[in-house]
Design a protein around this motif. Structure first.
Motif, PDB file in Angstrom:
ATOM      1  N   MET A   1      15.230  -0.380 -11.402  1.00 41.30           N
ATOM      2  CA  MET A   1      14.318  -1.169 -12.192  1.00 41.30           C
ATOM      3  C   MET A   1      13.692  -2.240 -11.283  1.00 41.30           C
ATOM      4  O   MET A   1      14.409  -3.019 -10.664  1.00 41.30           O
ATOM      5  CB  MET A   1      15.086  -1.801 -13.354  1.00 41.30           C
ATOM      6  N   PRO A   2      12.360  -2.267 -11.178  1.00 41.87           N
ATOM      7  CA  PRO A   2      11.692  -3.266 -10.330  1.00 41.87           C
ATOM      8  C   PRO A   2      12.107  -4.689 -10.692  1.00 41.87           C
ATOM      9  O   PRO A   2      12.222  -5.041 -11.855  1.00 41.87           O
ATOM     10  CB  PRO A   2      10.206  -3.037 -10.615  1.00 41.87           C
ATOM     11  N   GLY A   3      12.366  -5.479  -9.659  1.00 43.86           N
ATOM     12  CA  GLY A   3      12.781  -6.852  -9.860  1.00 43.86           C
ATOM     13  C   GLY A   3      14.291  -7.006  -9.898  1.00 43.86           C
ATOM     14  O   GLY A   3      14.821  -8.034  -9.532  1.00 43.86           O
ATOM     15  N   PHE A   4      14.991  -5.963 -10.348  1.00 41.37           N
ATOM     16  CA  PHE A   4      16.452  -5.996 -10.391  1.00 41.37           C
ATOM     17  C   PHE A   4      17.017  -5.447  -9.090  1.00 41.37           C
ATOM     18  O   PHE A   4      17.899  -6.030  -8.492  1.00 41.37           O
ATOM     19  CB  PHE A   4      16.968  -5.195 -11.585  1.00 41.37           C
ATOM     20  N   THR A   5      16.509  -4.299  -8.671  1.00 43.87           N
ATOM     21  CA  THR A   5      16.829  -3.743  -7.358  1.00 43.87           C
ATOM     22  C   THR A   5      15.559  -3.791  -6.527  1.00 43.87           C
ATOM     23  O   THR A   5      14.460  -3.955  -7.060  1.00 43.87           O
ATOM     24  CB  THR A   5      17.367  -2.300  -7.455  1.00 43.87           C
ATOM     25  N   LYS A   6      15.706  -3.640  -5.238  1.00 43.91           N
ATOM     26  CA  LYS A   6      14.571  -3.826  -4.335  1.00 43.91           C
ATOM     27  C   LYS A   6      14.327  -2.586  -3.479  1.00 43.91           C
ATOM     28  O   LYS A   6      15.208  -1.748  -3.291  1.00 43.91           O
ATOM     29  CB  LYS A   6      14.823  -5.020  -3.409  1.00 43.91           C
ATOM     30  N   ILE A   7      13.147  -2.493  -2.932  1.00 42.60           N
ATOM     31  CA  ILE A   7      12.762  -1.409  -2.038  1.00 42.60           C
ATOM     32  C   ILE A   7      13.572  -1.513  -0.750  1.00 42.60           C
ATOM     33  O   ILE A   7      13.693  -2.591  -0.169  1.00 42.60           O
ATOM     34  CB  ILE A   7      11.253  -1.481  -1.737  1.00 42.60           C
ATOM     35  N   THR A   8      14.117  -0.370  -0.303  1.00 41.06           N
ATOM     36  CA  THR A   8      14.858  -0.331   0.952  1.00 41.06           C
ATOM     37  C   THR A   8      14.166   0.506   2.020  1.00 41.06           C
ATOM     38  O   THR A   8      14.546   0.453   3.186  1.00 41.06           O
ATOM     39  CB  THR A   8      16.276   0.228   0.735  1.00 41.06           C
ATOM     40  N   GLU A   9      13.161   1.267   1.611  1.00 43.57           N
ATOM     41  CA  GLU A   9      12.440   2.107   2.582  1.00 43.57           C
ATOM     42  C   GLU A   9      11.091   2.494   2.002  1.00 43.57           C
ATOM     43  O   GLU A   9      10.977   2.757   0.806  1.00 43.57           O
ATOM     44  CB  GLU A   9      13.238   3.376   2.884  1.00 43.57           C
ATOM     45  N   ILE A  10      10.092   2.550   2.867  1.00 44.27           N
ATOM     46  CA  ILE A  10       8.796   3.115   2.489  1.00 44.27           C
ATOM     47  C   ILE A  10       8.477   4.189   3.517  1.00 44.27           C
ATOM     48  O   ILE A  10       8.551   3.949   4.727  1.00 44.27           O
ATOM     49  CB  ILE A  10       7.678   2.057   2.468  1.00 44.27           C
ATOM     50  N   GLY A  11       8.150   5.353   3.024  1.00 46.91           N
ATOM     51  CA  GLY A  11       7.774   6.456   3.901  1.00 46.91           C
ATOM     52  C   GLY A  11       6.605   7.209   3.300  1.00 46.91           C
ATOM     53  O   GLY A  11       6.535   7.388   2.082  1.00 46.91           O
ATOM     54  N   ALA A  12       5.679   7.611   4.149  1.00 43.50           N
ATOM     55  CA  ALA A  12       4.503   8.353   3.683  1.00 43.50           C
ATOM     56  C   ALA A  12       3.942   9.191   4.814  1.00 43.50           C
ATOM     57  O   ALA A  12       4.158   8.897   5.992  1.00 43.50           O
ATOM     58  CB  ALA A  12       3.432   7.387   3.179  1.00 43.50           C
ATOM     59  N   VAL A  13       3.216  10.216   4.447  1.00 43.78           N
ATOM     60  CA  VAL A  13       2.535  11.091   5.397  1.00 43.78           C
ATOM     61  C   VAL A  13       1.078  11.158   4.990  1.00 43.78           C
ATOM     62  O   VAL A  13       0.761  11.308   3.807  1.00 43.78           O
ATOM     63  CB  VAL A  13       3.150  12.514   5.378  1.00 43.78           C
ATOM     64  N   ARG A  14       0.186  11.025   5.945  1.00 44.75           N
ATOM     65  CA  ARG A  14      -1.252  11.161   5.687  1.00 44.75           C
ATOM     66  C   ARG A  14      -1.673  12.567   6.110  1.00 44.75           C
ATOM     67  O   ARG A  14      -1.395  12.996   7.226  1.00 44.75           O
ATOM     68  CB  ARG A  14      -2.051  10.121   6.461  1.00 44.75           C
ATOM     69  N   LEU A  15      -2.338  13.254   5.170  1.00 44.77           N
ATOM     70  CA  LEU A  15      -2.847  14.594   5.423  1.00 44.77           C
ATOM     71  C   LEU A  15      -4.362  14.592   5.343  1.00 44.77           C
ATOM     72  O   LEU A  15      -4.933  13.923   4.492  1.00 44.77           O
ATOM     73  CB  LEU A  15      -2.307  15.589   4.390  1.00 44.77           C
ATOM     74  N   GLU A  16      -4.972  15.335   6.203  1.00 46.89           N
ATOM     75  CA  GLU A  16      -6.419  15.601   6.136  1.00 46.89           C
ATOM     76  C   GLU A  16      -6.631  17.065   6.432  1.00 46.89           C
ATOM     77  O   GLU A  16      -6.151  17.564   7.455  1.00 46.89           O
ATOM     78  CB  GLU A  16      -7.195  14.721   7.130  1.00 46.89           C
ATOM     79  N   GLY A  17      -7.324  17.738   5.530  1.00 48.20           N
ATOM     80  CA  GLY A  17      -7.569  19.164   5.706  1.00 48.20           C
ATOM     81  C   GLY A  17      -6.287  19.967   5.793  1.00 48.20           C
ATOM     82  O   GLY A  17      -6.227  20.974   6.484  1.00 48.20           O
ATOM     83  N   GLY A  18      -5.249  19.493   5.099  1.00 48.22           N
ATOM     84  CA  GLY A  18      -3.971  20.187   5.108  1.00 48.22           C
ATOM     85  C   GLY A  18      -3.134  19.942   6.351  1.00 48.22           C
ATOM     86  O   GLY A  18      -2.055  20.492   6.483  1.00 48.22           O
ATOM     87  N   GLU A  19      -3.617  19.108   7.256  1.00 45.50           N
ATOM     88  CA  GLU A  19      -2.903  18.813   8.496  1.00 45.50           C
ATOM     89  C   GLU A  19      -2.339  17.400   8.465  1.00 45.50           C
ATOM     90  O   GLU A  19      -3.027  16.461   8.034  1.00 45.50           O
ATOM     91  CB  GLU A  19      -3.841  18.945   9.701  1.00 45.50           C
ATOM     92  N   GLN A  20      -1.122  17.235   8.946  1.00 48.40           N
ATOM     93  CA  GLN A  20      -0.515  15.910   9.054  1.00 48.40           C
ATOM     94  C   GLN A  20      -1.174  15.160  10.207  1.00 48.40           C
ATOM     95  O   GLN A  20      -1.204  15.645  11.328  1.00 48.40           O
ATOM     96  CB  GLN A  20       0.984  16.034   9.326  1.00 48.40           C
ATOM     97  N   ILE A  21      -1.737  13.977   9.884  1.00 49.75           N
ATOM     98  CA  ILE A  21      -2.411  13.208  10.937  1.00 49.75           C
ATOM     99  C   ILE A  21      -1.749  11.863  11.217  1.00 49.75           C
ATOM    100  O   ILE A  21      -2.014  11.249  12.251  1.00 49.75           O
ATOM    101  CB  ILE A  21      -3.904  12.999  10.623  1.00 49.75           C
ATOM    102  N   ALA A  22      -0.892  11.387  10.305  1.00 52.61           N
ATOM    103  CA  ALA A  22      -0.225  10.100  10.526  1.00 52.61           C
ATOM    104  C   ALA A  22       0.988  10.005   9.617  1.00 52.61           C
ATOM    105  O   ALA A  22       1.056  10.677   8.580  1.00 52.61           O
ATOM    106  CB  ALA A  22      -1.184   8.949  10.241  1.00 52.61           C
ATOM    107  N   THR A  23       1.944   9.168  10.035  1.00 54.15           N
ATOM    108  CA  THR A  23       3.109   8.901   9.205  1.00 54.15           C
ATOM    109  C   THR A  23       3.367   7.403   9.134  1.00 54.15           C
ATOM    110  O   THR A  23       2.955   6.640  10.021  1.00 54.15           O
ATOM    111  CB  THR A  23       4.379   9.582   9.757  1.00 54.15           C
ATOM    112  N   PHE A  24       4.038   7.004   8.077  1.00 48.45           N
ATOM    113  CA  PHE A  24       4.474   5.627   7.904  1.00 48.45           C
ATOM    114  C   PHE A  24       5.934   5.702   7.485  1.00 48.45           C
ATOM    115  O   PHE A  24       6.266   6.355   6.492  1.00 48.45           O
ATOM    116  CB  PHE A  24       3.654   4.927   6.814  1.00 48.45           C
ATOM    117  N   SER A  25       6.807   5.054   8.238  1.00 50.12           N
ATOM    118  CA  SER A  25       8.222   5.071   7.926  1.00 50.12           C
ATOM    119  C   SER A  25       8.830   3.740   8.325  1.00 50.12           C
ATOM    120  O   SER A  25       8.749   3.351   9.495  1.00 50.12           O
ATOM    121  CB  SER A  25       8.920   6.210   8.676  1.00 50.12           C
TER     122      SER A  25
END
Length: 90
Positions: A1-25
């Protein structure tokens, strides 16, 4: 529940034209003890996040990474609830 527990990780992948072009971790120091149930679920422990940046430091970088993108997630309502809550706290 937001505010009670907190984010411990953010991860994402950026795709363009079906190809992975960047990551965020990035592990995030939630500045509170991580409940055992969350460590069991995610594998992320207090020791792993000790010394990592806080959400106030990480979130602006993630927002820049995700700008002008469509976000897709396994449990988007849950994830975006936490992100929206933290954005409102900045």
């Amino acid at each position: 529940m937001p505010g009670f527990t907190k984010i411990t990780e953010i991860g994402a992948v950026r795709l363009e034209g079906g190809e992975q072009i960047a990551t965020f971790s990035q592990l995030v120091d939630p500045q509170q003890v991580i409940p055992a149930s969350i460590t069991t679920l995610t594998g992320i422990s207090d020791e792993m996040v000790a010394g990592m940046p806080t959400i106030a430091e990480v979130l602006p970088r993630f927002v820049e990474f995700a700008a002008d993108s469509v976000l897709v997630a396994h449990n988007a309502r849950f994830d975006l609830g936490f992100l929206d809550y933290e954005l409102g706290m900045l």
